[in-house]
Design an enzyme around this catalytic site. Structure first.
Site, PDB file in Angstrom:
ATOM      1  CE1 TYR A 144     -27.459 -25.764  41.001  1.00 38.75           C
ATOM      2  CE2 TYR A 144     -26.980 -28.107  40.738  1.00 38.75           C
ATOM      3  CZ  TYR A 144     -26.564 -26.783  40.704  1.00 38.75           C
ATOM      4  OH  TYR A 144     -25.262 -26.479  40.386  1.00 38.75           O
ATOM      5  CG  HIS A 149     -27.687 -22.271  37.834  1.00 38.59           C
ATOM      6  ND1 HIS A 149     -26.936 -21.142  38.080  1.00 38.59           N
ATOM      7  CD2 HIS A 149     -27.835 -22.880  39.043  1.00 38.59           C
ATOM      8  CE1 HIS A 149     -26.653 -21.047  39.365  1.00 38.59           C
ATOM      9  NE2 HIS A 149     -27.190 -22.099  39.975  1.00 38.59           N
ATOM     10  CD  GLU A 215     -29.199 -19.128  43.751  1.00 40.60           C
ATOM     11  OE1 GLU A 215     -28.083 -19.642  43.870  1.00 40.60           O
ATOM     12  OE2 GLU A 215     -30.262 -19.703  44.101  1.00 40.60           O
ATOM     13  CD  GLU A 217     -34.237 -20.098  42.971  1.00 39.17           C
ATOM     14  OE1 GLU A 217     -35.175 -20.889  43.275  1.00 39.17           O
ATOM     15  OE2 GLU A 217     -33.141 -20.079  43.552  1.00 39.17           O
ATOM     16  CE  LYS A 269     -29.352 -20.818  48.038  1.00 41.27           C
ATOM     17  NZ  LYS A 269     -29.292 -20.164  46.705  1.00 41.27           N
ATOM     18  CB  THR A 366     -30.142 -20.129  39.450  1.00 39.97           C
ATOM     19  OG1 THR A 366     -29.837 -19.820  40.812  1.00 39.97           O
ATOM     20  CG2 THR A 366     -29.717 -18.971  38.573  1.00 39.97           C
TER      21      THR A 366
END
Length: 433
Positions: A144, A149, A215, A217, A269, A366
């Site tokens: 994270y 974000h 998301e 990534e 998720k 993200t």
């Protein structure tokens, strides 16, 4: 130097193509038998332009014979359904393979170029093969690490004045995700179902997610394992990374917001994450090193690393709306915006002695930038549904609809415009159960 902008291949490669001679990313493919060509089982390959170079065929044609470490390369390693065993041979072998392939593919080298049968055996069009998931991770961790974000999400769901939790600037926050539901680009994603609770409802209901999201990534693949109880000093962290790929961590926001307290994401998720089929090596990314954002307060010593450990990589998200024929780019950002680097993520992950395994996958979380058009999720682009995103056909999106396809791309650009890219990761949303 394999990333020299002046290098050219005898293979015709269009300007701006993601897979020039300077790249040579690794992947896995197979080909079904047709009337005109025999099929193959799974093979390791390297992308070059619009082709796949079959590494098993290269070896069988004798092009690795007498070439240092490659002379003893076990053939079975090149005929597997993942890169894991190959990665486990170590960095000297990966580098030797890329070095030899770069030599064979250069415009002035006739070894492979002038042997028609060998070219036919080794070089396949990507459109004629099926690209497989490049790695089989036993473990997957999602970080994270984008401050933009994290600040946006904290502002939506908590107090904008205190968007970041107290620990965020001190360590790379992460959770352990589900490795079994990671799929390769092109695999459809079924809309998940689960419990969700509207803010004004007295009790939750069960059904398909109404707030399905993507998301944007970037993930990295562990190339060197460790034993349980052995931390990784941050100065050595990148020695444990094989390469990088694109990663779409699909999210069901309504399921997630109801279930995540107190232990974090679960059904919102773990229903699916998508990876691009090509893994770009760390060596190929060397020209794009840049300093990262200023980190305040200064991280603790075990997370301090000198020199640039962030990477200048352009990223974009495109949406192909259900029923449409043309995609629209809805976000453009850069990997350099990430607050915590890959080196810091890995060093923190192993700091308690957690053992790393070859093929493990770590995702960045993200990646959002500082501007409204650089946000890496629909949650942010439509600001939790309060500002629906307008599309060129007159429709709009707050979250993803059935039939929508999300496409992510990324690349670094050399001084002469040559791009070292990742290809793409795409997935279509299908109706749930």
């Amino acid at each position: 130097m394999l990333t020299d902008p002046a290098l050219r291949s005898w293979i015709d490669i269009a300007p701006g193509h993601p897979f020039p001679l300077q790249n040579l990313p690794f992947g896995v493919f197979e080909r079904e038998a047709t009337a005109g060509a025999p099929g193959t089982g799974p093979r390791l390959g390297v992308a070059i332009g619009s082709y796949v170079l079959d590494l098993y065929a290269v070896q069988q044609q004798g092009f690795f014979d007498g070439v240092g470490l490659l002379a003893g390369l076990p053939p079975k390693v090149l005929r597997r359904r993942s890169l894991n065993r190959f990665i486990g041979l170590g960095r000297p072998v990966w580098r030797a393979v890329r070095q030899r392939l770069s030599e064979l593919l250069r415009h002035d080298n006739p070894e492979l170029r002038d042997h028609e049968d060998a070219v036919r055996a080794c070089l396949l069009r990507q459109t004629d093969v099926q690209l497989l998931q490049p790695i089989k991770p036993r473990n997957y961790t999602d970080f994270y690490s984008s401050i933009e974000h994290a600040t946006n999400v904290g502002s939506m769901f908590r107090d904008p004045a205190n968007a970041l939790l107290p620990n965020w600037r001190h360590l790379p926050v992460a959770y352990h995700g589900r490795a079994s539901s990671i799929v390769v680009s092109g695999t459809p994603i079924c809309r998940p179902q689960g419990q969700r609770k509207a803010p004004d409802a007295e009790a939750p209901t069960f059904g398909p997610s109404q707030q399905l999201d993507f998301e944007l990534e970037v993930g990295f693949v562990v190339g060197k394992g460790t034993t349980l109880g052995s931390p990784v000093p941050i100065a050595e962290a990148e020695d444990h990374i094989f390469g990088v790929l694109l990663f779409n961590d699909w999210s069901a926001r309504d399921l997630q917001s109801w279930e995540y307290a107190p232990l974090g994401p679960f059904l919102g998720k773990n229903f699916g994450s998508s990876v691009s089929p090509w893994v770009v090596t760390m060596d190929a990314l060397e020209p794009f090193r840049v300093p990262g954002p200023a980190q305040l307060p200064t991280p603790l010593p075990y997370l301090q690393v000198p020199g640039p450990h962030h990477f200048d990589l352009q990223l974009e998200v495109a949406l192909l709306p259900a029923g449409a024929t043309e995609e629209v780019v809805i976000s453009q950002t850069n990997f350099r915006h990430l607050y915590w680097s890959m080196a810091q993520q890995l060093a923190h992950h192993a700091s308690n002695g957690c053992n790393l395994e070859v093929g493990d996958l770590y995702a960045s979380g993200t990646i959002s930038g500082p501007t409204p058009d650089s946000l890496g999720s629909m949650l942010e682009l439509a600001w939790r549904g309060t500002r629906p995103l307008p599309l060129p056909d007159g429709s709009e999106r707050s979250f993803l609809l059935d039939g929508d396809t999300v496409i992510m791309r990324g690349y670094g650009e050399l001084s002469n415009g040559v791009r070292i890219g990742f290809g793409e990761v795409r997935g279509m949303v299908l109706a749930g159960l």
